[in-house]
Enzyme design. Structure first.
Site, mmCIF file in Angstrom:
data_model
loop_
_atom_site.group_PDB
_atom_site.id
_atom_site.type_symbol
_atom_site.label_atom_id
_atom_site.label_comp_id
_atom_site.label_asym_id
_atom_site.label_seq_id
_atom_site.Cartn_x
_atom_site.Cartn_y
_atom_site.Cartn_z
ATOM 1 C CB CYS A 2 -1.008 0.191 2.186
ATOM 2 S SG CYS A 2 -1.782 -1.503 2.003
ATOM 3 N NE ARG A 27 4.606 1.497 -1.241
ATOM 4 C CZ ARG A 27 5.940 1.989 0.073
ATOM 5 N NH1 ARG A 27 7.166 2.437 -0.466
ATOM 6 N NH2 ARG A 27 5.213 1.183 0.912
ATOM 7 C CD1 TRP A 75 -0.019 -5.727 -3.460
ATOM 8 C CD2 TRP A 75 0.299 -7.033 -1.179
ATOM 9 N NE1 TRP A 75 0.519 -6.852 -2.923
ATOM 10 C CE2 TRP A 75 1.061 -7.807 -1.774
ATOM 11 C CE3 TRP A 75 -0.457 -6.608 0.215
ATOM 12 C CZ2 TRP A 75 1.300 -8.602 -2.135
ATOM 13 C CZ3 TRP A 75 0.242 -8.162 0.603
ATOM 14 C CH2 TRP A 75 0.867 -8.727 -0.153
ATOM 15 C CG ASN A 101 0.451 2.169 4.069
ATOM 16 O OD1 ASN A 101 -1.113 2.039 2.840
ATOM 17 N ND2 ASN A 101 1.664 2.797 2.899
ATOM 18 N N GLY A 102 -0.536 -1.027 6.466
ATOM 19 C CA GLY A 102 -0.054 -2.303 7.876
ATOM 20 C C GLY A 102 -1.669 -3.003 7.804
ATOM 21 C CD GLU A 484 18.231 -12.290 -7.916
ATOM 22 O OE1 GLU A 484 17.587 -13.193 -6.766
ATOM 23 O OE2 GLU A 484 17.842 -11.273 -8.290
ATOM 24 C CE LYS A 488 14.634 -10.627 -9.683
ATOM 25 N NZ LYS A 488 15.704 -10.171 -8.165
ATOM 26 C CD GLU A 491 11.035 -11.184 -8.093
ATOM 27 O OE1 GLU A 491 11.699 -11.032 -8.809
ATOM 28 O OE2 GLU A 491 10.441 -10.231 -6.970
ATOM 29 C CG HIS A 507 20.540 -35.892 -5.127
ATOM 30 N ND1 HIS A 507 21.635 -37.304 -5.068
ATOM 31 C CD2 HIS A 507 21.841 -35.435 -5.451
ATOM 32 C CE1 HIS A 507 22.303 -37.057 -4.898
ATOM 33 N NE2 HIS A 507 22.815 -35.973 -4.873
ATOM 34 C CE LYS A 606 12.002 -2.090 -5.691
ATOM 35 N NZ LYS A 606 12.638 -3.149 -6.097
HETATM 36 O O1 M6R Z 1 13.647 -4.600 0.151
HETATM 37 P P1 M6R Z 1 14.018 -5.816 0.620
HETATM 38 O O2 M6R Z 1 15.660 -6.397 0.030
HETATM 39 O O3 M6R Z 1 14.166 -6.084 2.237
HETATM 40 O O4 M6R Z 1 13.480 -7.045 0.435
HETATM 41 C C1 M6R Z 1 13.231 -8.426 -0.010
HETATM 42 C C2 M6R Z 1 12.375 -9.062 -1.194
HETATM 43 O O5 M6R Z 1 11.130 -8.854 -0.760
HETATM 44 C C3 M6R Z 1 12.778 -8.827 -2.583
HETATM 45 O O6 M6R Z 1 14.119 -8.615 -2.534
HETATM 46 C C4 M6R Z 1 11.827 -9.144 -3.195
HETATM 47 O O7 M6R Z 1 12.600 -10.854 -3.229
HETATM 48 C C5 M6R Z 1 12.356 -8.216 -4.617
HETATM 49 N N1 M6R Z 1 10.866 -8.622 -5.267
HETATM 50 C C6 M6R Z 1 12.772 -9.722 -5.812
HETATM 51 O O8 M6R Z 1 13.334 -8.989 -6.888
#
Ligand code: M6R
Length: 611
Positions: A2, A27, A75, A101-102, A484, A488, A491, A507, A606
């Protein structure tokens, strides 16, 4: 997650609120809304979906002009994403409105009590109870701030909260566990959950801390504790410039951010290496040599991409410092009663500096008296301010939800920290230091070589836009890069992808291999090379497709792979940097070929500010 923006001043509020919401879009959100003063009443306009839809609705309204208002991007947590559940929320009599927010953890208890008193709720959200509760007290006292203070005593959970009433030119703001800043302009004030929302109006901000509340009027602001004691807060100057949060001609923020990496790495290194004396110079380190000498263990806590960086950190820190390093998902750390004490160093890595899980892990570590070192990108963020000390990664604002440049700068920061502690403890030789510094300095040029391969990577990516699954395989320090790469891809392209240590493939995951299954191998020339070749053969023998990320000039790989992306030759420990760039580009172009909404992937936020 949010986003919040509020405005009070002499200008038209709606354009400022809408503009702010657009800046917060990155975000992640599913609905949005604004609330303004309108002829002695409050007017709320909301929309499910995008801010452009909200704008269309606003355009249909006649004569909306107000110089005060609050707005929100939601969100969904409690209740489906729809117009009713979108913020702002009215009190039962429409006399006041809130954006929040929260999460209000005890919302159902409060709701039940209020329902017994005859209140009728319209939404499924946890937030609506705040509006009702505040209004209950407001009706008695006609003092909005007091009413908010009273309501907060009954609330358990987290909040970044803005309250607006129809009959007062003031915005009441409160914070616990969800970031809020107050922007100070000329005869005007802004409130936001994120600096990018107000950057084009003012660079002077106050970071509200937990358990603080502010009353903002046309001419003044007053900040107090929840016990109503006055607090004097420092005004900070934001260094970010507007062009840093714009696309500058790139199709997506993510692509811009991938290409920014050489420059951002230079920023991360700038002023932190004393070349004359071969020493690392880090400002914000308040820990003593004595503490470093007595460290019994290092624990790194993080989430998502930052957690992958932590895994690489383990390789680097353990190799040079010979101190045991544990890496924990921040969300798991606090629930396993971790064995740490005042001699433990807990490193928290976070791009946003607001990740709720990481903050909770820090809290746990602090309770156990460990020292907290933050590796954070967003200046002034909660993790940065909660840590005992730390370094900023200096990647600049990262708008694309998929983290790219923040990751590589986190890695650089970990290298700098390793060198720094290593030098303090005399554990790193002069020669090693020189080699590491040299490698770090060469990174921008090496990364540019991979970026120059983008056309070829785009072409390879076009062949995989219809794939349903991917395997990513790497070994040693490049195993986290495989994780990673897979993260990527899933996501931003919604293709299912798994990362594994290459040898682990036999395995279990090998069962998945068939002619439709692409496996991305990270295979640089190093001591694992022959072993990985065997793993590749195993895939080939089962008809799988191989995409290799390999060292330039490696002819053998060309024969074994269906597609090859070459990266420059480097010291193995630094290949992570070039390999990850290839991974980022591959994921980006596959998602682009699929016309995915790359910067704002579905369901993702984000900055994840809920646990
Ligand atoms: O802001 P942060 O680095 O603490 O966020 C952690 C994860 O939420 C963040 O890395 C998320 O996995 C990303 N969308 C990865 O691309």
């Amino acid at each position: 997650m949010c986003g919040i923006i509020g405005y009070i001043g002499k200008k038209e509020a709606i354009p400022i609120l809408i503009n702010g919401l657009k800046r917060l879009e990155y975000r992640g959100y599913d609905s949005c809304g604004v609330c303004i003063h309108d002829n002695n009443l409050l007017k709320i306009i909301k929309a499910k979906g995008k801010i452009v839809d909200l704008e269309k609705r606003i355009k249909k309204e006649n004569n909306l002009n107000s110089t005060i208002g609050i707005a929100h991007t939601r969100w969904a947590t409690h209740g489906i994403p729809n117009e009713i559940n979108a913020h702002p929320h009215f009190s039962e009599d429409n006399n006041l409105a809130i954006v929040h927010n929260g999460i209000i953890e005890n919302y159902d208890t409060i709701k039940l009590l209020l329902q017994k008193e005859g209140y009728v709720f319209k939404t499924q959200t946890d937030s609506e109870v705040i509006a009702f509760l505040v209004n209950k007290f407001y009706k008695k006292s006609n003092n909005l701030k007091d009413a908010v203070l009273k309501a907060l005593t009954q609330i358990t959970g987290t909040y970044g909260l803005l309250v607006l009433s129809k009959d007062k030119r003031e915005i009441i703001v409160a914070r616990k566990g969800s970031p809020i800043i107050i922007g100070i302009g000329k005869n005007e004030f802004f409130v936001a959950s994120d600096t990018s929302a107000i950057l084009e109006y003012t660079k002077n901000v106050i970071y509200l801390d937990d358990f603080e509340i502010a009353k903002i009027t046309d001419t003044n602001y007053e900040i107090t504790s929840l016990k109503n004691q006055k607090i004097n807060k420092e005004i900070h100057k934001i260094k970010t410039s507007l062009d840093q949060i714009e696309k500058s001609g790139y199709k997506h923020f993510m692509l811009k951010e991938i290409f920014e990496q050489p420059e951002k790495i230079k920023d991360a290194l700038s002023g932190r290496i004393d070349f004359k004396n071969n020493r690392i110079v880090l400002g914000g380190i308040c820990l003593t040599k004595e503490f470093f000498k007595n460290i019994n263990k290092i624990v790194i806590v993080a989430c998502g991409t930052s957690w992958h960086c932590a895994l690489i950190g383990k390789f680097v820190l353990e190799k040079y410092l010979r101190i045991s390093v544990e890496v924990d998902y921040a969300s798991e750390f606090r629930y396993r009663n971790p064995i740490i004490d005042e001699n433990s160093l807990v490193i928290a890595i976070s791009q946003s500096g607001e990740t709720a899980d990481t903050l909770a892990a820090i809290k746990e570590a602090k309770e156990k008296k460990a020292k907290i070192f933050g590796i954070v990108n967003v200046v002034g963020s909660t993790i940065a301010r909660t840590s005992d000390c730390g370094i900023y990664t200096r990647a600049g604002p990262e708008i694309g939800v998929a983290s790219t440049k923040a990751f590589t700068n986190q890695l650089v920061s970990l290298w700098l920290l390793t060198l720094f502690i290593g030098q303090k403890l005399n554990k790193i030789t002069e020669k090693e230091t020189k080699e590491i510094i040299n490698n770090l300095n060469n990174l921008p040029e090496k990364i540019k070589i991979v970026l120059n391969e983008s056309k070829k990577i785009k072409e390879i990516a076009s062949k995989f836009k219809n794939s349903k699954n991917f395997l990513y395989l790497g070994r040693g320090i490049n195993y986290p890069i495989a994780l990673e790469g897979a993260l990527k891809l899933k996501e931003i392209s919604y293709i299912h992808a798994e990362g594994y240590p290459a040898a682990e493939m036999k395995h279990g995951p090998i069962a998945l291999i068939d002619k439709n299954m692409p496996s991305v191998f990270i295979i640089n020339k190093n001591k694992n090379y022959d072993k990985i070749i065997s793993n590749m053969q195993e895939i080939k023998a089962r008809g799988g497709i191989i995409i290799s990320i390999a060292t330039k000039g490696d002819e053998q790989i060309l024969k074994l792979s269906d597609h090859t992306i070459f990266v420059p030759k480097m010291d193995t420990q630094f290949t992570t940097f070039v390999n990850v760039i290839a991974m980022q580009l591959l994921a980006y172009y596959i998602a682009d070929h699929k016309n995915c909404e790359i910067d704002k992937p579905r369901n993702l936020a984000k900055s994840v500010t809920v646990e």
